[in-house]
Design a protein around this motif. Structure first.
Motif, PDB file in Angstrom:
ATOM      1  N   ASP A   1       0.824  -1.210   0.000  1.00  0.00           N
ATOM      2  CA  ASP A   1       0.000   0.000   0.000  1.00  0.00           C
ATOM      3  C   ASP A   1       0.858   1.261   0.000  1.00  0.00           C
ATOM      4  OD1 ASP A   1      -2.284   1.509   0.037  1.00  0.00           O
ATOM      5  OD2 ASP A   1      -2.617   1.320   2.188  1.00  0.00           O
ATOM      6  N   GLY A   2       0.406   2.264  -0.741  1.00  0.00           N
ATOM      7  CA  GLY A   2       1.059   3.563  -0.690  1.00  0.00           C
ATOM      8  C   GLY A   2       1.640   4.062  -1.996  1.00  0.00           C
ATOM      9  N   ASN A   3       1.468   3.322  -3.090  1.00  0.00           N
ATOM     10  CA  ASN A   3       2.037   3.752  -4.378  1.00  0.00           C
ATOM     11  C   ASN A   3       1.497   5.108  -4.827  1.00  0.00           C
ATOM     12  OD1 ASN A   3       3.536   1.395  -4.624  1.00  0.00           O
ATOM     13  ND2 ASN A   3       1.967   0.336  -5.819  1.00  0.00           N
ATOM     14  N   GLY A   4       0.172   5.250  -4.763  1.00  0.00           N
ATOM     15  CA  GLY A   4      -0.449   6.481  -5.225  1.00  0.00           C
ATOM     16  C   GLY A   4      -0.068   7.683  -4.380  1.00  0.00           C
ATOM     17  N   ARG A   5      -0.075   7.498  -3.061  1.00  0.00           N
ATOM     18  CA  ARG A   5       0.293   8.592  -2.163  1.00  0.00           C
ATOM     19  C   ARG A   5       1.742   9.001  -2.343  1.00  0.00           C
ATOM     20  NH1 ARG A   5      -1.065   6.230   3.381  1.00  0.00           N
ATOM     21  NH2 ARG A   5      -1.352   4.297   2.208  1.00  0.00           N
ATOM     22  N   TRP A   6       2.591   8.003  -2.560  1.00  0.00           N
ATOM     23  CA  TRP A   6       4.018   8.279  -2.788  1.00  0.00           C
ATOM     24  C   TRP A   6       4.186   9.163  -4.021  1.00  0.00           C
ATOM     25  CZ3 TRP A   6       7.330   7.161  -6.872  1.00  0.00           C
ATOM     26  CH2 TRP A   6       8.714   7.259  -6.614  1.00  0.00           C
ATOM     27  N   ALA A   7       3.474   8.824  -5.090  1.00  0.00           N
ATOM     28  CA  ALA A   7       3.574   9.601  -6.326  1.00  0.00           C
ATOM     29  C   ALA A   7       3.019  11.012  -6.142  1.00  0.00           C
ATOM     30  CB  ALA A   7       2.826   8.878  -7.451  1.00  0.00           C
ATOM     31  N   THR A   8       1.874  11.110  -5.470  1.00  0.00           N
ATOM     32  CA  THR A   8       1.237  12.408  -5.255  1.00  0.00           C
ATOM     33  C   THR A   8       2.140  13.337  -4.443  1.00  0.00           C
ATOM     34  OG1 THR A   8      -0.977  11.431  -5.346  1.00  0.00           O
ATOM     35  CG2 THR A   8      -0.773  13.574  -4.275  1.00  0.00           C
TER      36      THR A   8
END
Length: 219
Positions: A11-18
């Motif tokens: 979990d956390g791919n999208g937040r990392w990118a954002t």
């Protein structure tokens, strides 16, 4: 003590990118590289089964662009890394409802399973279009009171996970392996998946090694 079966909610791919001002798909691309590392780390530590939660039945709610990127990255990985998996004696098994996937993704997945089927080292389960409730419903329909219920789960013949790692800071199992996680040790970390390092990996394994597992009994 090393877990025989390790499961991971990545979990956390999208937040990392954002957080970095990138497109969400770039987070998934970086996350795929980390997943590749984890496969290698697990194999090196003689973990027999590794299950990675790649795409859930609920993830269809996400933007189509992001969904397409996830499947594209997965297909690219399978095409480019299958020979390496064979060399490292890793067999791949996809758990989930593949029928709902596009033809190309499904074909790539089944081909990877076929090519690695003779490997007898580590088994890599990739949970794709997977939902724990859907798996239990499927198994119940097939079981019909005859034989062992577990024989109708996607993980038939495999031990239940000893340890579940979830990255990204959330503290829930999100419809993942609901039957199999009954007595699994849980480990949560705030580290976002693309930042998950070998040090983080070993920290989780070390924490697990100090757990006292009683399975409802006493020591």
């Amino acid at each position: 003590m090393i877990p025989t079966h390790l499961a991971i909610i990545m979990d956390g791919n999208g937040r990392w990118a954002t957080e970095k001002g990138l497109h969400r798909w770039e987070g998934h691309h970086k996350g795929a590289q980390v997943a590749e590392n984890v496969v290698r780390w697990s194999s090196n530590r003689k973990i027999k089964y590794l299950t990675l939660f790649s795409f859930s039945t609920e993830n269809w709610k996400r933007p189509k662009e992001e969904i397409n990127a996830i499947f594209s990255i997965l297909a690219e990985y399978m095409k480019n890394r299958t020979d390496e998996l064979i060399e490292n004696n890793v067999s791949v098994k996809f758990i989930g409802d593949l029928e709902a996937l596009d033809e190309n993704t499904r074909k790539v997945c089944l081909e990877a399973e076929r090519k690695t089927s003779h490997a007898n080292g580590m088994t890599l389960n990739i949970a794709l279009n997977y939902g724990g409730r859907a798996e239990i419903m499927k198994a119940a329909k097939e079981w019909n009171g005859i034989g062992k219920f577990e024989d109708h789960l996607y993980t038939v013949g495999q031990p239940d996970p000893d340890l579940l790692i979830r990255t990204g800071g959330e503290m829930r199992i999100s419809n993942f392996m609901l039957w199999q996680l009954a007595y699994t040790e849980l480990y949560f970390t705030k580290v976002l998946w693309p930042d998950f390092s070998e040090e983080d990996f070993d920290k989780a394994l070390s924490d697990f090694s100090h757990r006292k597992r009683k399975f409802g009994g006493i020591n």
